[in-house]
Design an enzyme around this catalytic site. Structure first.
Site, PDB file in Angstrom:
ATOM      1  N   SER A 109       0.843  -1.189   0.000  1.00 24.78           N
ATOM      2  CA  SER A 109       0.000   0.000   0.000  1.00 24.78           C
ATOM      3  C   SER A 109       0.885   1.247   0.000  1.00 24.78           C
ATOM      4  O   SER A 109       1.664   1.439  -0.937  1.00 24.78           O
ATOM      5  CB  SER A 109      -0.969  -0.033   1.178  1.00 24.78           C
ATOM      6  N   ASP A 120      -9.166  -4.748  -5.972  1.00 21.84           N
ATOM      7  CA  ASP A 120      -8.740  -3.832  -4.908  1.00 21.84           C
ATOM      8  C   ASP A 120      -9.566  -2.555  -5.030  1.00 21.84           C
ATOM      9  O   ASP A 120      -9.346  -1.737  -5.929  1.00 21.84           O
ATOM     10  CB  ASP A 120      -7.247  -3.536  -5.063  1.00 21.84           C
ATOM     11  N   HIS A 143      -7.675  -5.409  -1.358  1.00 26.48           N
ATOM     12  CA  HIS A 143      -6.428  -4.761  -0.946  1.00 26.48           C
ATOM     13  C   HIS A 143      -5.611  -5.628   0.006  1.00 26.48           C
ATOM     14  O   HIS A 143      -4.391  -5.486   0.076  1.00 26.48           O
ATOM     15  CB  HIS A 143      -6.754  -3.417  -0.288  1.00 26.48           C
TER      16      HIS A 143
END
Length: 707
Positions: free
Chosen positions: A575, A653, A685
């Site tokens: 991320s 995601d 995600h």
């Protein structure tokens, strides 16, 4: 028992030496037990937990067998539960069909201890249900509208009627509020149960994101949802109050600003409506109080040059009908507690010092209990203090990391403690810190860790070339020999206000590398949290600039150690950490032999409004802050002869869209660069629902092959 533990430990050591696979790490993580689903009962003398898919009641003061409160266990897992106000009934959410990170639809059951029956018969996709204050009704959301189920008549009344997917949401939140404000239930009962306040989101002007789903079907389908990217229009949010007796709705005037945020609503103990208001720049925060005559007053206002830290449920805590606590950092540069009067304004600074209050645990009319970093930014301890700032007491004895579940009135609390070398220990204590008994010691895991001599984190600090002192940890392989030279993997997140270097027990895929002779290192660079406002906010408006410099400094620092193979340094992140790993690979000029970027942000123009704009301003006013450090603009810098790059992303995601990696691949292709990619179809995600283990094993294998 000791012999059994030793044998188990030797078996684990052999398995680790033979394979070092992620399933061994996952097995050890699963052994680190805690107590889940804790709820205090009204008397403050009893608590409930989820055990064997049932709700079980225990007493704080005395040990004993728990009492199962459901007549039978449910066939699907308990997602959540709540007592009626008189605690005679339980509302149980069984099973969950995820929507986004926090939201889900479920099936609700009602139990009086003797029966357990489905409830809300008219609901199709219910969520966010709760009892009314008198326990006579259940309010819930279904397909973007609010409904009230009357317990006596068993009839359902629709409170709103204009809810529509990708258009209007009543009583729950849109994607960006859920993700960034951690809020799904956007309604609140008045204390007398006669009124319900709720937020209405009009998201029709928010751009639509098309996320492709495959799901093994012959003809794939796109999932469409509203996602405001930096600079885009947000939902227009309105606040309403509905009178449950008459059904009449009243719109509350929240001001002329149509793109502001209203992240929390509620009622004071004496029934006055309040709401939080934050401007689009997120550098002004106000608490508005609505009087019975319709007038409004600002009872708290905070302004900051860069931004006001995002609010949560504990930013403002109402003590009684006249006073409330605020946790903020603008006054002193450190997050502290302040007491305010609803009519008199500022009353007292409750905590002070060069450390931070991280959480308000509980408050009574005389005292407040809180977690803080007073002993170290890496640790969390529980303290209590009088509301006038006097008589501060430390209640938790050990150095490490505590989380706290308080009882009603803070008569007792359940603490979960760990440190870098110590798995969870769960204890019951009185409100003054006196230990009552231990619920969990994780002795089996402790014995296995000792028998296998699994290495633990060692903390250190280092000074960058720019003179900044950064906190870090290192995990060395078993039998570390300083005369040898070891490969090193840097693992980090680096996002604003975050923390990776903490004195708490954890294991993840990187620890499998220590079994293979790798050193694992992590550092919290500039912009991370819990070291004061100045340290955190210096990255404002230039995301990725200073943070990348600090990780490059860490790599150079490690390369200078005589026991490090300077030609075998890698970096990983997920991320924001993926954004950083990718940035370091591009700006490192071959410093890193390998980089793994999972679900990376590649342009902040592609990410959501609330998160991006609070730290980087709007792109309309800070184009350079969005473009100068975007990996998409820097693809040409990758030294693919010296740095092996792996991009990993899930196609479903909804947070950091697959678009980020697709556009990064395009940029690398255009620059003629070589790289590797791993795509996980229909995974979100977190690489769920199917591939959380697969992706970690992939990273282990890739590191062993290329570092």
């Amino acid at each position: 028992m000791k012999v059994i533990f030793l044998l188990l430990g030797l078996f684990a050591l052999g398995a680790a030496q033979a394979g070092g696979e992620y399933d061994e790490i996952a097995r050890l993580r699963a052994m680190n037990r805690r107590v889940g689903g804790i709820r205090s009962m009204n008397d403050g003398e009893h608590y409930t937990v989820i055990e064997e898919n049932n709700v079980v009641r225990y007493g704080y003061a005395e040990a004993g067998d728990g009492e199962k409160l459901l007549p039978r266990s449910l066939s699907t897992g308990i997602a959540d539960y709540a007592f009626s106000p008189d605690e005679r009934c339980l509302l149980v959410a069984s099973g969950r069909t995820p929507i986004y990170r926090h939201s889900y639809t479920t099936k609700y059951y009602l139990s009086d201890g003797q029966t357990l029956e489905p409830v809300l018969p008219d609901a199709q996709a219910p969520r966010d249900a709760s009892f009314s204050p008198d326990g006579s009704a259940i309010l819930y959301s279904d397909r973007n509208d609010l409904y009230l189920y009357d317990m006596a008549s068993r009839k359902t009344r629709r409170l709103t009627s204009d809810g529509e997917w990708n258009a209007v949401i009543n009583g729950t939140t849109d994607w960006v509020y859920e993700e960034e404000f951690g809020l799904t239930r956007a309604y609140a009962f008045s204390p007398d149960g006669r009124r319900v306040a709720y937020l209405r989101f009009d998201e029709r002007e928010v751009p639509t994101m098309q996320m492709m789903r495959f799901d093994g079907k012959l003809h794939n389908e796109a999932f469409s949802f509203k996602y405001p990217k930096a600079g885009d229009p947000n939902s227009k949010v309105q606040l309403f109050v509905v009178d449950l007796a008459t059904g009449e709705r009243e719109r509350i005037d929240t001001g002329p600003d149509s793109d502001q945020y209203v992240p929390r609503i509620g009622f004071t103990p004496d029934g006055r409506l309040w709401y939080h208001r934050i401007n689009r720049r997120q550098n002004t925060f106000e608490v508005q109080l609505c009087e019975p005559n319709g007038a409004q007053r600002t009872i708290y206002e905070e302004r900051a040059q860069q931004y006001v830290e995002r609010v949560d449920d504990r930013t403002v805590t109402f003590i009684d009908k006249e006073r409330f606590l605020v946790r903020q950092e603008s006054h002193t540069g450190f997050m502290h507690l302040y007491l305010y009067g609803i009519r008199g304004g500022f009353l007292a600074q409750v905590t002070k010092g060069p450390w931070e209050v991280t959480e308000v645990v509980a408050a009574t009319p005389k005292r407040v209990w809180f977690l803080s970093t007073e002993t170290s930014p890496l640790r969390r301890n529980l303290y209590s203090v009088a509301l006038n700032g006097k008589d501060k007491r430390r209640l938790t004895p050990d150095d490490g990391y505590y989380t706290i579940a308080p009882s009603s009135g803070m008569k007792y609390y359940i603490s979960t403690y760990s440190s870098a070398a110590t798995p969870n220990r769960v204890e019951i204590c009185k409100g003054d810190g006196t230990a009552v008994r231990t619920l969990e010691t994780n002795d089996a895991l402790r014995a296995e860790l000792a028998a296998t001599q699994r290495p633990a984190k060692e903390f250190f600090t280092f000074v960058t070339e720019r003179g900044d002192t950064l906190n870090a940890y290192i995990v060395r392989p078993r039998g570390f020999d300083p005369s040898r030279r070891y490969p090193v993997l840097l693992t980090q997140y680096s996002g604003p206000g975050s923390q990776t270097v903490a004195d708490r027990w954890s294991l993840d895929w990187e620890d499998a590398l220590a079994d293979k002779g790798y050193i694992v290192v992590s550092a919290d660079g500039r912009g991370t949290g819990f070291r004061g406002e100045r340290f955190k906010k210096q990255t404002y408006g230039r995301l990725g600039a200073m943070e990348t410099e600090d990780q490059l400094s860490l790599a150079r620092h490690m390369a200078a150690q005589p026991w490090v193979d300077a030609g075998r340094i890698g970096i990983y992140g997920w991320s924001y950490g993926g954004f950083m790993a990718l940035s370091c690979a591009l700006k490192g000029h071959g410093l890193f032999k390998m980089a793994i970027a999972v679900a990376p942000v590649t342009s902040w123009r592609y990410y959501d409004t609330i998160y991006t704009e609070i730290y980087n301003n709007l792109p309309q006013y800070n184009a350079a802050g969005y473009d100068d450090h975007s990996p998409l603009r820097l693809a040409r810098l990758l030294d693919d002869k010296r740095t092996r790059l792996l991009l990993i992303h899930g196609t479903a995601d909804d947070n950091v869209h697959f678009q980020h990696t697709a556009e990064m691949a395009r940029a690398l292709n255009r620059a003629g660069k070589r790289y590797d990619m791993m795509v996980y179809p229909d995974q979100n995600h977190s690489m769920m629902p199917d591939d959380t283990a697969n992706v970690r094993q992939k990273m282990i294998d890739y590191t062993l092959e290329h570092l």
